[in-house]
Design a protein around this motif. Structure first.
Motif, PDB file in Angstrom:
ATOM      1  N   ARG A 104     -17.466  11.636  74.826  1.00 46.26           N
ATOM      2  CA  ARG A 104     -16.081  11.185  74.727  1.00 46.26           C
ATOM      3  C   ARG A 104     -15.789  10.272  75.912  1.00 46.26           C
ATOM      4  O   ARG A 104     -16.015  10.636  77.054  1.00 46.26           O
ATOM      5  N   ASP A 105     -15.272   9.083  75.595  1.00 48.84           N
ATOM      6  CA  ASP A 105     -15.063   8.097  76.645  1.00 48.84           C
ATOM      7  C   ASP A 105     -13.766   8.372  77.397  1.00 48.84           C
ATOM      8  O   ASP A 105     -13.766   9.000  78.435  1.00 48.84           O
ATOM      9  N   GLY A 106     -12.642   7.960  76.839  1.00 46.96           N
ATOM     10  CA  GLY A 106     -11.371   8.145  77.518  1.00 46.96           C
ATOM     11  C   GLY A 106     -11.312   7.449  78.869  1.00 46.96           C
ATOM     12  O   GLY A 106     -10.539   7.820  79.743  1.00 46.96           O
ATOM     13  N   GLY A 107     -12.159   6.437  79.046  1.00 46.72           N
ATOM     14  CA  GLY A 107     -12.186   5.703  80.304  1.00 46.72           C
ATOM     15  C   GLY A 107     -13.034   6.347  81.378  1.00 46.72           C
ATOM     16  O   GLY A 107     -13.138   5.829  82.482  1.00 46.72           O
ATOM     17  N   ARG A 139     -20.563   7.468  71.088  1.00 48.81           N
ATOM     18  CA  ARG A 139     -19.655   7.281  72.227  1.00 48.81           C
ATOM     19  C   ARG A 139     -18.276   7.062  71.615  1.00 48.81           C
ATOM     20  O   ARG A 139     -17.976   5.975  71.123  1.00 48.81           O
ATOM     21  N   HIS A 140     -17.466   8.109  71.614  1.00 45.97           N
ATOM     22  CA  HIS A 140     -16.202   8.064  70.884  1.00 45.97           C
ATOM     23  C   HIS A 140     -15.064   7.603  71.790  1.00 45.97           C
ATOM     24  O   HIS A 140     -14.860   8.128  72.882  1.00 45.97           O
ATOM     25  N   VAL A 141     -14.336   6.588  71.311  1.00 45.45           N
ATOM     26  CA  VAL A 141     -13.180   6.042  72.015  1.00 45.45           C
ATOM     27  C   VAL A 141     -11.981   6.202  71.087  1.00 45.45           C
ATOM     28  O   VAL A 141     -11.873   5.501  70.088  1.00 45.45           O
ATOM     29  N   GLY A 144      -9.931   3.189  69.716  1.00 50.08           N
ATOM     30  CA  GLY A 144     -10.667   1.953  69.949  1.00 50.08           C
ATOM     31  C   GLY A 144     -11.907   1.883  69.088  1.00 50.08           C
ATOM     32  O   GLY A 144     -11.997   2.522  68.043  1.00 50.08           O
ATOM     33  N   SER A 146     -15.559   2.861  68.667  1.00 48.71           N
ATOM     34  CA  SER A 146     -16.631   3.748  69.107  1.00 48.71           C
ATOM     35  C   SER A 146     -17.984   3.082  68.869  1.00 48.71           C
ATOM     36  O   SER A 146     -18.095   2.105  68.134  1.00 48.71           O
TER      37      SER A 146
END
Length: 498
Positions: A104-107, A139-141, A144, A146
């Motif tokens: 999980r990205d989330g920055g 890679r989940h955004v 946005g 992914s």
């Protein structure tokens, strides 16, 4: 496979239409044999490819369509192992689960961290007797775009199949977002059905024709492209692979392919053959050409590994480079007609001809152009743009390892960063070809194509192309090169290819 500690493991169910057991196809058996040779490096032949998902796709939508993708393709839900007699076989599963690792990205996950994790994740290998030969990294955004990385064993997919998979997954996710019906699967022969065809009388006839092709070319092939093979001290690790990333080569091929009324692959093959044979003092070039066996409609959309090797012996003593391009086109066209064969029969005919000739045949030079198959013909190129693009070229060493069974393996790929780039890769045995000579060879392929495309050379007899230092048994000390490789990144100016 060990679970990466920094990812969340999801298991996604798949459901197919049948179970089935069959011998390996000829192409799968060739990969199986290569994998056995590389043991214990079980990840050596794995392939991974990343693709951005449509913006806004939820994690649930992505994982659901991953399950649908695996359900559609038997090669992705197949186990590979020896049967009770020790012969390899494939066993298709009707149902099961596929691993999806999620970051999980989330920055919080920078690009460099993701790429490092992806590299380690993709090198973990498959236990093909116990786990299906595909896994996914997401890679989940949220909100946005992914990224999904598909990693497969080469037993299940080749590079073309990987492209089919990521395109199909993208289309499935787009339909899920839009709430429309999923696009139907494209018709294609499944591997177990291909194995049955190869075991039939029609398959035997196909194999016999391929064996005769090999016999004809083995009769005239040089015993080795490198009479001095294996005589240098070499490096540790022994086998090195470098890549030259070029914008100039694709632009040059756009100029040259229409000029010679050929495809870009034939132009590339001519350049490689001219430099390889000319540098080792031979008038013909023996190469194992990698063919994808996707010419027939039932094979075009196959998600499997139909790719096999076909020997060609290309005469380079032509009156012009254009003539060599035409000879390359004829040789590769013939090779594609004989691209399916039982690898055991190939080994037998190599031994048979070697004994009849009274020589040892070392056929460890390969040409594999995966880049050209995915390029669109979009008009003639611009020589001025070719000339300017050379300054962007760069070289890097990407792999070094101790075990392989090649002297020279030239491959092309596209790049994730741009459709306008080509990655020209050369893997060498440093006991035969020093690293500096491998780097120089790739630079010279580019320089030759650029010189022809920009008019620095109107045309040239292949025999007049200066040899690449270090590919013959001549030392490097008088050539300006050394056995020590250059730095990881180099630029080059457009020049006459000498």
């Amino acid at each position: 496979m060990d679970h990466p500690s920094t990812a969340i493991r999801h298991t996604v169910a798949f459901h197919g239409e049948r179970t089935a057991t069959a011998p390996l196809t000829w192409a799968q058996e060739q990969v199986w044999n290569d994998m056995r040779w590389m043991l214990p490096d079980i990840a050596f032949f794995d392939i991974s490819l990343g693709v951005p998902m449509p913006a806004g796709a939820s994690l649930a939508q992505i994982t659901a369509q991953i399950g649908e993708l695996v359900s559609r393709h038997e090669s992705l839900r197949t186990l590979f192992s020896p049967d009770p007699n020790g012969l390899p076989e494939q066993r298709v599963l009707a149902a099961g689960q596929v691993d999806v690792d999620v970051l999980r990205d989330g920055g919080d996950v920078p690009d460099a961290v993701f790429e490092d994790f992806r590299a380690r994740w993709s090198r973990q290998g498959f236990d093909t007797a116990r786990e299906i030969p595909v896994r996914f990294l997401v890679r989940h955004v949220a909100g946005g775009a992914s990224t999904v990385v598909v990693c497969t064993s080469h037993l299940a997919a080749d590079h073309a199949a990987q492209r089919l998979l990521v395109a199909e997954l993208t289309a499935l996710v787009e339909a899920a977002i839009a709430g429309t019906a999923a696009p139907p699967p494209r018709p294609a022969r499944q591997p177990v059905d291909q194995a049955a065809l190869e075991a039939s009388p029609a398959g035997e006839r196909l194999c016999e024709r391929a064996v005769e092709h090999w016999r004809r070319h083995l009769t005239t092939a040089p015993p080795s492209m490198f009479p001095h093979r294996g005589t240098r001290a070499g490096q540790t690790p022994r086998f090195w692979r470098g890549e030259r990333i070029s914008r100039a080569v694709p632009l040059a091929l756009r100029v040259l392919a229409p000029r010679y009324r050929s495809g870009p692959s034939s132009v590339l093959l001519a350049a490689v053959a001219a430099l390889l044979a000319g540098s080792t003092g031979l008038d013909r070039c023996a190469l194992r050409l990698i063919v994808d066996n996707r010419e027939l409609p039932e094979a075009r959309y196959v998600v499997s590994t139909p790719t096999q090797e076909v020997l060609i012996t290309l005469p380079v003593d032509q009156d012009s480079f254009g003539s060599l391009v035409r000879a390359s086109w004829a040789a590769s066209t013939a090779a594609h007609r004989y691209g399916r064969c039982d690898p055991k029969r190939i080994d037998e005919v190599i031994d048979e001809v070697a004994k009849a000739r009274g020589v040892e045949l070392d056929l460890d030079c390969f040409f594999n152009d995966t880049w050209s198959a995915f390029q669109q013909a979009d008009g003639a190129g611009d020589p001025d743009a070719v000339r300017a693009a050379v300054a962007d070229s760069r070289f890097q060493w990407v792999d070094r390892y101790d075990r392989d069974n090649v002297d020279f393996f030239f491959t092309t790929f596209d790049t994730a960063e741009s459709t306008e780039l080509i990655r020209m890769s050369l893997l060498v045995d440093t006991r035969t070809i020093p690293p500096a000579a491998a780097e120089e060879f790739l630079r010279r392929v580019e320089a030759l194509l650029v010189a022809l495309a920009t008019g620095v050379l109107a045309d040239v007899q292949p025999s007049a192309i200066p040899p690449v230092a270090g590919l013959s048994d001549t030392g490097l000390s008088d050539t300006g090169l050394s056995d020590t490789p250059n730095s990881d990144t180099t630029n080059a100016e457009a020049e006459v290819p000498s």
